[in-house]
Design an enzyme around this catalytic site. Structure first.
Site, PDB file in Angstrom:
ATOM      1  N   LYS A  50     -29.482  35.132  81.240  1.00 36.44           N
ATOM      2  CA  LYS A  50     -30.010  35.856  82.368  1.00 36.44           C
ATOM      3  C   LYS A  50     -28.705  36.212  83.265  1.00 36.44           C
ATOM      4  O   LYS A  50     -27.897  35.758  83.558  1.00 36.44           O
ATOM      5  CB  LYS A  50     -31.036  34.947  83.732  1.00 36.44           C
ATOM      6  CG  LYS A  50     -32.201  34.617  82.494  1.00 36.44           C
ATOM      7  CD  LYS A  50     -33.045  35.541  80.787  1.00 36.44           C
ATOM      8  CE  LYS A  50     -34.411  34.425  79.883  1.00 36.44           C
ATOM      9  NZ  LYS A  50     -34.695  35.117  78.706  1.00 36.44           N
TER      10      LYS A  50
HETATM   11  C1  LIG Z   1     -36.039  33.923  78.708  1.00 34.91           C
HETATM   12  C2  LIG Z   1     -37.179  34.136  78.831  1.00 34.91           C
HETATM   13  C3  LIG Z   1     -38.173  33.706  79.076  1.00 34.91           C
HETATM   14  C4  LIG Z   1     -38.385  32.067  79.311  1.00 34.91           C
HETATM   15  O1  LIG Z   1     -37.357  31.672  80.222  1.00 34.91           O
HETATM   16  P1  LIG Z   1     -37.276  30.293  80.860  1.00 34.91           P
HETATM   17  O2  LIG Z   1     -36.736  29.944  82.172  1.00 34.91           O
HETATM   18  O3  LIG Z   1     -36.440  29.505  79.757  1.00 34.91           O
HETATM   19  O4  LIG Z   1     -37.959  29.733  80.293  1.00 34.91           O
HETATM   20  C5  LIG Z   1     -39.529  34.057  79.205  1.00 34.91           C
HETATM   21  N1  LIG Z   1     -39.941  35.599  78.573  1.00 34.91           N
HETATM   22  C6  LIG Z   1     -38.563  36.102  78.342  1.00 34.91           C
HETATM   23  C7  LIG Z   1     -38.727  37.757  78.505  1.00 34.91           C
HETATM   24  C8  LIG Z   1     -37.586  35.662  78.770  1.00 34.91           C
HETATM   25  O5  LIG Z   1     -36.454  36.804  78.009  1.00 34.91           O
END
Ligand SMILES: *Cc1c(COP(=O)(O)O)cnc(C)c1O
Length: 396
Positions: free
Chosen positions: A185
Site C-alpha cells: 500500500k
Molecule cells: C490489501 C487489501 C486488503 C487486506 O489488507 P491487509 O492489511 O493485508 O489485511 C483488503 N482489501 C483490499 C482491497 C486490499 O487491497
C-alpha cells in the site's frame, strides 16, 4: 529490473522503531495511541482505532455492525479476497455484484438491484486507491437503511468531493472505513490496519474486541496507582498493532503528502506518455475523485494476450501484475451463491495489467516502462502469438 512497487522507508522509520524498542514498551501502548490520534486528524475522522491489519479491521467492522449468520453483505467480487473472508468470518454471506463499465469500482446500479430483505450492509472498495462513487452509495444506504463499510485498504491519501468539498477518504463518509499498512500500500508499518468511524459506540467495540474483550488496557493498568482487576465481558480477539509498528507509521504519515504528490506526478506522466499506444485503455479519474494511484491499471484489447504481454515485459526487466482478482473464481469462495452478473469483473481481471508505480520511480524508469510497453504491445498486435503455457503455481 523495475519492480511493481517499493515501500518508501528511510532512516526516520528505522530510528523510530529503534526508539520504540529502547523505550521498553513494544506492544500496543503510547505509540499506537499517538498514531491513532495523528491518523484521525489527517483524514478528519473523530475516531481511529489501530489493529493488526486491514483484514482484521474488516472483520471487526462487520461484527460491530451486527453482521451474523445468514446476513447478506453486498460487495464486489473484483477485489482482494480479504473482503469476502472477513464477511464470512462473521457467518455473513457476501453477495457479489459487478463493477462499473469504466474503471474498476463497484456499480451502484448493481448494488441497488442486489438489495433484499436479508441485506444488512454494503461493503464498497476504493479499488487500487481510486475512490468509488461514495455519494451515490451513501444515498442508497440512507434510502434502504443500510450501513456502508468502506474497504479503504489502498486509499490512504485519496480524496473525494462530497457535497462540493474535497475530503480525504476515511473522514469517514460511510459508517466505518478500513485501511491497510501492508508494504504493497501507499504507506506501511510492515503489517497494520486502521478503522475510522464517527460513531463512538462502534469505536468502543473495536477497542474492546481487538484486545481479547478485556475491560481495561495494559496502559491503563500500568499507569494506575490503584490495583485494578480486568474483566472480560465479551469474547474478543488479539488484533493489536505493536508500538514498534505505530512508531514507524507515525513517520510514514509525515511523508504521506509527499508520497501521494509523487505518485500523482508519475500517473500524470504515464497518462501523457501512453496516450498514443494502441490497444490499451488508460485509467480514468472521475472529476469528483483524486486517486493516490496505489496501482496504475491499464485495460488491454482482446488482441493482446495478457500473459504474453506480462512475460515480454518481465523478459525486458519490467514487472507487472495481472488485473485485480475476482473472488468468486477462487476455490475459497466457490460455495458463495452467485445471483448477479459479474462479466465486467472477469473481463477486467483477464484483460488488464498493473504497471510499476512507486514514489521513488525516476522519469527515466517511467520512460523505460512506457517504451517497453509500447514496443511489446505493437509486437503483439502485429504478430499475435499463442498464449504462453501457464506455470504450475502462480505467485502474485
Ligand atoms: C490489501 C487489501 C486488503 C487486506 O489488507 P491487509 O492489511 O493485508 O489485511 C483488503 N482489501 C483490499 C482491497 C486490499 O487491497
Amino acid at each position: 529490473m523495475i519492480p511493481i512497487a517499493k515501500p518508501f522507508l528511510g532512516a526516520a522509520e528505522a530510528d523510530a522503531a529503534r526508539a520504540a524498542v529502547l523505550s521498553g514498551w513494544v506492544s500496543q501502548g503510547p505509540q499506537v495511541a499517538a498514531f491513532e490520534a495523528e491518523f484521525a486528524a489527517l483524514v478528519g475522522a473523530p475516531h481511529a482505532c489501530a489493529v493488526s491489519n486491514c483484514t482484521t479491521a474488516l472483520h471487526l467492522a462487520c461484527q460491530a455492525l451486527g453482521i451474523g449468520p445468514g446476513d447478506e453483505v453486498i460487495t464486489v467480487s473484483h477485489s482482494f479476497i480479504a473482503g469476502a473472508n472477513a464477511i464470512r468470518q462473521t457467518g455473513g454471506i457476501p453477495v457479489f455484484v459487478d463493477i462499473e463499465r469504466t474503471g474498476y469500482n463497484i456499480s451502484v446500479a448493481a448494488v441497488e438491484k442486489a438489495i433484499t430483505g436479508r441485506t444488512r450492509a454494503i461493503l464498497c472498495v476504493h479499488q487500487i486507491g481510486m475512490p468509488c462513487d461514495l455519494e451515490a452509495l451513501l444515498a442508497l444506504g440512507r434510502q434502504y437503511g443500510l450501513p456502508v463499510i468502506e474497504d479503504a485498504a489502498c486509499a490512504i491519501g485519496s480524496e473525494i468531493r462530497i457535497d462540493g468539498r474535497w475530503e480525504k477518504i476515511g473522514k469517514p463518509h460511510g459508517d466505518i472505513a478500513c485501511f491497510s499498512f501492508h508494504p504493497r500500500k501507499v504507506i506501511t508499518t510492515g503489517e497494520g490496519g486502521m478503522l475510522t468511524t464517527r460513531h463512538p459506540d462502534l469505536d468502543a467495540k473495536f477497542r474492546l474486541w481487538r484486545q481479547h474483550g478485556m475491560s481495561i488496557s495494559d496502559v491503563q493498568r500500568h499507569a494506575s496507582s490503584q490495583i485494578q482487576f480486568e474483566d472480560y465481558p465479551e469474547r474478543g480477539y488479539n488484533y493489536r498493532m505493536t508500538d514498534i509498528q505505530a512508531a514507524i507509521g507515525r513517520e510514514q504519515l509525515k511523508r504521506l503528502d509527499d508520497i501521494v504528490q509523487k505518485r500523482r506526478a508519475i500517473a500524470t506522466l504515464y497518462h501523457r506518455m501512453m496516450a498514443d499506444i494502441p490497444g490499451i485503455t488508460l485509467p480514468v479519474e472521475p472529476d469528483w475523485a483524486r486517486s493516490n494511484w496505489q496501482s496504475y491499471c491499464i485495460g488491454l484489447d482482446h488482441a493482446i494476450d495478457q500473459r504474453s504481454l506480462m512475460q515480454a515485459l518481465l523478459d525486458r526487466g519490467v514487472a507487472s501484475r495481472r488485473g485485480i482478482m475476482c473472488m468468486h473464481l477462487e476455490g475459497a469462495q466457490a460455495d458463495v451463491p452467485l445471483r448477479h452478473p459479474l462479466d465486467r469483473s472477469v473481463e477486467a481481471r483477464d484483460h488488464s495489467i498493473l504497471l510499476p508505480l512507486f514514489a521513488q520511480m525516476t522519469t527515466d524508469e517511467v520512460r523505460r516502462v512506457v517504451n517497453t510497453l509500447r514496443a511489446e504491445v505493437l509486437f503483439l498486435l502485429l504478430a499475435p502469438r499463442p498464449p504462453a503455457d501457464p506455470p504450475a503455481a502462480v505467485a502474485s
